[in-house]
Design an enzyme around this catalytic site. Structure first.
Site, PDB file in Angstrom:
ATOM      1  N   LYS A 258      34.584   3.441  33.816  1.00  0.00           N
ATOM      2  CA  LYS A 258      35.788   2.731  33.687  1.00  0.00           C
ATOM      3  C   LYS A 258      35.580   1.287  33.909  1.00  0.00           C
ATOM      4  O   LYS A 258      34.830   0.736  34.899  1.00  0.00           O
ATOM      5  CB  LYS A 258      36.696   3.322  34.819  1.00  0.00           C
ATOM      6  CG  LYS A 258      37.990   2.752  34.940  1.00  0.00           C
ATOM      7  CD  LYS A 258      39.196   3.330  34.296  1.00  0.00           C
ATOM      8  CE  LYS A 258      40.604   2.738  34.370  1.00  0.00           C
ATOM      9  NZ  LYS A 258      40.610   1.847  33.095  1.00  0.00           N
TER      10      LYS A 258
ATOM     11  N   LYS B 185      32.633  -0.398  43.140  1.00  0.00           N
ATOM     12  CA  LYS B 185      34.073  -0.713  43.422  1.00  0.00           C
ATOM     13  C   LYS B 185      34.654   0.630  43.360  1.00  0.00           C
ATOM     14  O   LYS B 185      35.419   1.203  44.209  1.00  0.00           O
ATOM     15  CB  LYS B 185      34.451  -1.485  42.532  1.00  0.00           C
ATOM     16  CG  LYS B 185      35.922  -2.212  43.011  1.00  0.00           C
ATOM     17  CD  LYS B 185      36.569  -3.004  42.182  1.00  0.00           C
ATOM     18  CE  LYS B 185      35.985  -4.321  42.139  1.00  0.00           C
ATOM     19  NZ  LYS B 185      36.693  -5.336  41.173  1.00  0.00           N
TER      20      LYS B 185
ATOM     21  N   LYS C 182      31.930  -1.676  31.580  1.00  0.00           N
ATOM     22  CA  LYS C 182      32.454  -3.094  31.370  1.00  0.00           C
ATOM     23  C   LYS C 182      32.116  -3.338  29.828  1.00  0.00           C
ATOM     24  O   LYS C 182      31.234  -3.075  29.232  1.00  0.00           O
ATOM     25  CB  LYS C 182      31.774  -4.140  32.184  1.00  0.00           C
ATOM     26  CG  LYS C 182      32.657  -5.385  32.346  1.00  0.00           C
ATOM     27  CD  LYS C 182      33.661  -5.033  33.339  1.00  0.00           C
ATOM     28  CE  LYS C 182      34.767  -6.393  33.500  1.00  0.00           C
ATOM     29  NZ  LYS C 182      35.632  -6.230  34.707  1.00  0.00           N
TER      30      LYS C 182
ATOM     31  N   THR D 146      47.071  -6.269  41.701  1.00  0.00           N
ATOM     32  CA  THR D 146      45.901  -6.744  42.368  1.00  0.00           C
ATOM     33  C   THR D 146      46.126  -8.001  43.425  1.00  0.00           C
ATOM     34  O   THR D 146      45.427  -7.835  44.431  1.00  0.00           O
ATOM     35  CB  THR D 146      44.919  -7.628  41.097  1.00  0.00           C
ATOM     36  OG1 THR D 146      44.706  -6.322  40.267  1.00  0.00           O
ATOM     37  CG2 THR D 146      43.428  -8.051  41.694  1.00  0.00           C
TER      38      THR D 146
ATOM     39  N   SER E 167      45.272   1.427  37.618  1.00  0.00           N
ATOM     40  CA  SER E 167      44.946   2.056  36.501  1.00  0.00           C
ATOM     41  C   SER E 167      44.642   3.440  36.699  1.00  0.00           C
ATOM     42  O   SER E 167      44.953   4.110  35.585  1.00  0.00           O
ATOM     43  CB  SER E 167      43.564   1.358  36.059  1.00  0.00           C
ATOM     44  OG  SER E 167      43.813   0.194  35.366  1.00  0.00           O
TER      45      SER E 167
END
Ligand code: NAD
Length: 458
Positions: free
Chosen positions: A79, A103, A115, A200, A391
């Site tokens: 992810k 993370k 990514k 965020t 998400s």
């Protein structure tokens, strides 16, 4: 990114010295497991690179470098976002993929790290060309993407429009198969989550507020008794008016500034904000709501002329953009770009608390220098996870076909971030490592335990 790299290495060393690292193993097999862990975390599982062949509207055909790097699937499907930026290159994407692994592990999300990136400046392409680039991206990486394999999301240069296009192409390539959860950060009408856009910025402010109000008040006696330098910094700023400056007034910075301005728990005053063109300053505090309204009507830009300020009755001085970083404020929110505090300006930083909304806004030298000065930095890995957390909620909502209202989304977001903070902060204020390193150590310990139980550390 360099700093990130060396801190991961330092954290790996600290893990080996930690008595909780695979305590059941005897010395030699523990050493062997550690070597396997270092090998697994230092290198990505897969590097996918391609050149997208895209016909332009003028008839020219271009080949554009594109990447999807899958770092680790230890905890779940890969992810991480897809970045459209001209500086995108393999090493950068690989490092960002690694950061996503750490993370997601830190915040206990059931995802691995990945990514993607396409080396373009999206502003150089028409809407039709961008649509084609998105479709080609999905076509080229079709085999490796999917709701249980690898789930991209927006990043710099991409947003819900691009995620909708990509999901549409995935759907076309997989008739009759589940497709909704193949991408997150989609528009609401296409199965996106309420609150994703603000997540965020709200999360970034929440980490600051939670540390400086809730955690500090609940642990004041203990904190006052330690000689931890960062505890002293936090306590020095308790119960007083906090002057704040916010670098970057886009999606993230504007929401963090709004949250700061209306916080009931702390006595904040946002005295400066900046964007790519300008810095606005008012020592009595800026009217953030008026500035947000202005940017919404002006293509995201802050007012940069006296006349605009007058017309909108906004009281502020126009100043040079980069002055913001070295202003006499208590707290700096970094919500623009990478490498903003560096060797050239680190000695002039006056803020004693810095919150990283952007990824990697402080270079390696500056990070070390500031930590040595006792500056308390809430790092990107901890502060800016709100996007990936929501998400995750989008992914879950898509599976269950049950959608949460906005209040429920934020409630669950703050609950999740609180849980992470409650795990990390006692450790952080109790030992000599800066908060960033503490977060990395925690993630690596978590991953090592899972990898060991999956039989991968032999
Ligand atoms: P955005 O494009 O909406 O906003 C960026 C802002 O920074 C704009 O106001 C721009 O004018 C300003 N800016 C650019 N250069 C500047 C400079 N030199 N000085 C001052 N301001 C400058 O982007 P965003 O979504 O708000 O993201 C900001 C940063 O946070 C990015 O680095 C992004 O990677 C990171 N981030 C964003 C999210 C998210 O969900 N939005 C999640 C994690 C990390």
């Amino acid at each position: 990114m360099q700093r990130q790299q060396s801190i991961i290495e330092e954290s790996l060393k600290a893990v080996m010295e930690n008595e909780d690292f695979l305590p059941d193993l005897k010395y030699q097999s523990r050493e062997q497991a550690y070597k396997s862990l270092v090998a697994l975390l230092s290198t990505p599982n897969h590097v996918h690179k391609s050149y997208l062949r895209v016909p332009m509207e003028d008839g020219q055909i271009v080949r554009i470098p594109a990447f999807r790097i899958q770092h680790s699937d230890t905890v779940g499907p890969y992810k991480g976002g897809v970045r459209f930026h001209e500086s995108v290159h393999e090493d950068e994407v690989a490092n960002l993929a690694k950061l996503m692994t750490l993370k997601n592990a830190l915040h206990e999300l059931p995802f691995g790290g990945g990514k993607g990136g396409v080396s373009i400046n999206p502003k150089d392409y028409s809407v039709k060309e961008l649509n084609l680039i998105c479709k080609k991206y999905v076509q080229y990486f079709n085999d490796i993407l999917g709701p249980d394999k690898d789930i991209p999301a927006p990043d710099v240069g991409t947003g819900e429009r691009e995620m909708d296009w990509m999901m549409g192409e995935f759907k076309a390539l997989h008739p009759g198969e589940p497709y909704r959860n193949s991408f997150t950060g989609k528009s609401i009408v296409n199965g996106g989550s309420l609150g994703r856009r603000e997540a965020t910025g709200k999360g970034v402010y929440f980490t600051f507020r939670y540390m400086m109000h809730d955690f500090l008040n609940n642990n004041r006696d203990w904190l006052e008794g330690t000689d931890n330098v960062f505890a002293k910094t936090a306590l020095n700023h308790a119960d007083k008016e906090l002057k704040m400056a916010v670098q970057g007034f886009g999606n993230l910075g504007s929401v963090a500034a709004l949250e700061s301005g209306k916080c009931d728990y702390l006595n904040n005053k946002v005295v400066a904000v900046s964007d790519a063109n300008v810095m606005l300053y008012n020592r009595e505090g800026l009217d953030i709501e008026a500035l947000v309204e202005f940017t919404q009507q002006n293509d995201g830009d802050l007012p940069a002329e006296e006349q605009q300020l007058e017309e909108h009755e906004i009281h502020a001085e126009i100043r040079d953009r980069d002055e913001l970083l070295t202003m006499d404020v208590d707290v700096l929110f970094l919500a623009a770009l990478e490498d903003q505090i560096h060797e050239g300006n680190m000695k002039d930083i006056q803020a004693e608390i810095i919150v990283e909304g952007a990824n990697g806004p402080i270079t390696e030298e500056a990070d070390k220098h500031l930590a040595d000065q006792g500056v308390l930095i809430i790092p990107d890995i901890l502060a800016n996870a709100g996007g990936v957390i929501v998400s995750f909620y989008e992914w879950v909502q898509g599976r269950e076909a049950r959608f949460m209202n906005e209040d429920e989304v934020f409630e669950r977001l703050f609950e999740k971030m609180k849980h992470t903070m409650d795990t990390i902060l006692p450790q952080f204020f109790g030992d000599p490592f800066p908060l960033r390193q503490n977060c990395y150590i925690h993630s690596v310990m978590k991953l090592s335990n899972i990898m060991y139980r999956q039989g991968r550390l032999y």
